[in-house]
Design a protein around this motif. Sequence first.
Motif, mmCIF file in Angstrom:
data_model
loop_
_atom_site.group_PDB
_atom_site.id
_atom_site.type_symbol
_atom_site.label_atom_id
_atom_site.label_comp_id
_atom_site.label_asym_id
_atom_site.label_seq_id
_atom_site.Cartn_x
_atom_site.Cartn_y
_atom_site.Cartn_z
ATOM 1 N N TYR A 122 49.480 -83.802 43.473
ATOM 2 C CA TYR A 122 48.808 -83.623 42.186
ATOM 3 C C TYR A 122 47.433 -84.275 42.154
ATOM 4 C CZ TYR A 122 53.617 -82.518 40.899
ATOM 5 O OH TYR A 122 54.869 -81.979 40.863
ATOM 6 N N GLY A 123 47.044 -84.982 43.219
ATOM 7 C CA GLY A 123 45.756 -85.665 43.262
ATOM 8 C C GLY A 123 45.829 -87.056 42.663
ATOM 9 N N GLY A 124 44.779 -87.843 42.898
ATOM 10 C CA GLY A 124 44.685 -89.168 42.300
ATOM 11 C C GLY A 124 45.415 -90.275 43.020
ATOM 12 N N GLU B 4 40.525 -85.138 35.637
ATOM 13 C CA GLU B 4 39.107 -84.789 35.737
ATOM 14 C C GLU B 4 38.437 -84.742 34.365
ATOM 15 O OE1 GLU B 4 36.137 -81.474 37.787
ATOM 16 O OE2 GLU B 4 38.323 -81.249 37.930
ATOM 17 N N LYS B 5 39.134 -84.209 33.366
ATOM 18 C CA LYS B 5 38.551 -84.110 32.022
ATOM 19 C C LYS B 5 38.266 -85.496 31.457
ATOM 20 C CE LYS B 5 38.614 -79.600 31.339
ATOM 21 N NZ LYS B 5 37.362 -78.836 31.155
ATOM 22 N N ALA B 6 39.250 -86.388 31.609
ATOM 23 C CA ALA B 6 39.076 -87.751 31.108
ATOM 24 C C ALA B 6 37.947 -88.463 31.849
ATOM 25 C CB ALA B 6 40.379 -88.528 31.255
ATOM 26 N N ALA B 7 37.869 -88.237 33.171
ATOM 27 C CA ALA B 7 36.810 -88.856 33.967
ATOM 28 C C ALA B 7 35.437 -88.377 33.500
ATOM 29 C CB ALA B 7 37.019 -88.522 35.452
ATOM 30 N N GLN B 8 35.340 -87.078 33.199
ATOM 31 C CA GLN B 8 34.064 -86.513 32.740
ATOM 32 C C GLN B 8 33.674 -87.080 31.380
ATOM 33 O OE1 GLN B 8 34.129 -82.253 32.706
ATOM 34 N NE2 GLN B 8 31.908 -82.070 32.793
ATOM 35 N N ILE C 147 41.853 -84.543 49.009
ATOM 36 C CA ILE C 147 43.139 -84.380 48.325
ATOM 37 C C ILE C 147 43.227 -85.303 47.116
ATOM 38 C CG2 ILE C 147 45.632 -84.749 48.584
ATOM 39 C CD1 ILE C 147 45.370 -83.686 51.440
ATOM 40 N N ILE C 148 42.699 -86.520 47.224
ATOM 41 C CA ILE C 148 42.709 -87.440 46.090
ATOM 42 C C ILE C 148 41.966 -86.841 44.895
ATOM 43 C CG2 ILE C 148 41.819 -89.657 45.247
ATOM 44 C CD1 ILE C 148 42.460 -90.809 48.021
ATOM 45 N N ALA D 142 39.585 -91.488 39.883
ATOM 46 C CA ALA D 142 39.602 -91.099 38.470
ATOM 47 C C ALA D 142 39.583 -89.584 38.311
ATOM 48 C CB ALA D 142 38.404 -91.723 37.748
ATOM 49 N N ILE D 143 38.772 -88.913 39.128
ATOM 50 C CA ILE D 143 38.695 -87.446 39.057
ATOM 51 C C ILE D 143 40.035 -86.833 39.427
ATOM 52 C CG2 ILE D 143 37.660 -85.404 40.147
ATOM 53 C CD1 ILE D 143 35.069 -87.049 40.367
#
Length: 406
Positions: free
Chosen positions: A350-352, A287-291, A82-83, A282-283
Amino acid sequence: MQTPVQKAIQHRSTANESKIQLLKQMMKNNMRSYGMVIALVLIMLLFQILTGGILLRPLNITNLILQNSYILVLAIGMMLVIITGHIDLSVGSVAAFVGALAGILMVQHHVPMFVTVLISLLLGALIGAWQGFWVAYVKIPAFIVTLAGMLLFRGFTMIILEGQSIAPFPKSFQNISSGFLPDLFHGQNLHIFTLVIGLIASILFIGSEIRKRNNQKQYGFTISPAAVFGAKLIVIVAIIMAFSYVLATYEGIPTILIILAMLIIAYSFVANKTVIGRHIYAIGGNEKAAQLSGIKTKRVTFWVFVNMGVLAALSGLIFAARLNAATPKAGNLFELDAIAACFIGGASAYGGVGTISGAIIGGLVMGVINNGMSLLGLGIDWQQAIKGLVLLVAVAFDIYNKNKAA
């Protein structure tokens, strides 16, 4: 011109105000985690009163641990899923499938327990890898992939069991879920070894908290006042020792509680103290920023699902050992209980956001509600309805806090 006495009084007043502001800020920052702990305590007290003191009896406390162990194992893995911003609907079916395979290997083919457990966990990892591949690399939404997995592995369970239950398991396997640690001190009416473990756990906890506080002070972080810190230590140590005493008056520490404690410690360390843990958060955050920051998002997501498969397999083994049978209906609605435990325990939709300890607290809230309502004689219909309301309120509270902070 102020006198020295007036200056001292003003200085003391300013210090007290700053302490109060610090406490308010700490409570605000930790509202969700503190709120769920308080809610758990209040729910336990409520059912303790309504059941006439049955809820907190040693036998029932032990039953609470045994009855909810497999859900708590699932909740640990589900929290990481879920995170990262995903969901896994297949864990109940995977648990049933692995339990069925374990039954066939141990009961019908007399494969040694250790080998069977190893094969089962490996199978769980392969199932997690299968689903993680579709989610991470093919980019099919996890909801769809795991929904397919739920149907697929439920069907496989019924196929290999041919609609029949397989039992009984060897006693050594049953002890995974229903065994207790022996008393090395041979107490008569009290399990002395349990009290010793409780004392050791208290000392380790105090040492860990003092070390953490000193590190925070060294790096200039804001720390709680000494009185608050001391009160926190006293309360938690009292809870640990009271819990140990309750267990010591019955059979002592269940084997499954040791397994759970090891999982909680290990996964809390991974989530909070390692690079992979920071990558998972971070993902989920973006996710985009983490990538773009260099995190291999596909690989991390893949291994999160592999981990979930292993824990689903472990949950299936624990449930089969407790039931002493592999049945086609095993694992029914396990996924919903695990997901609910995570959201009640502070995970964000929303995750994270989320913690391993939060998942455990959420699982205990659900477990106490289930147990308390069963003791009161409420039917499964009312139990499901009330659990649904609790989940809805918990997620609404999370969204309210998120909007308020924005």
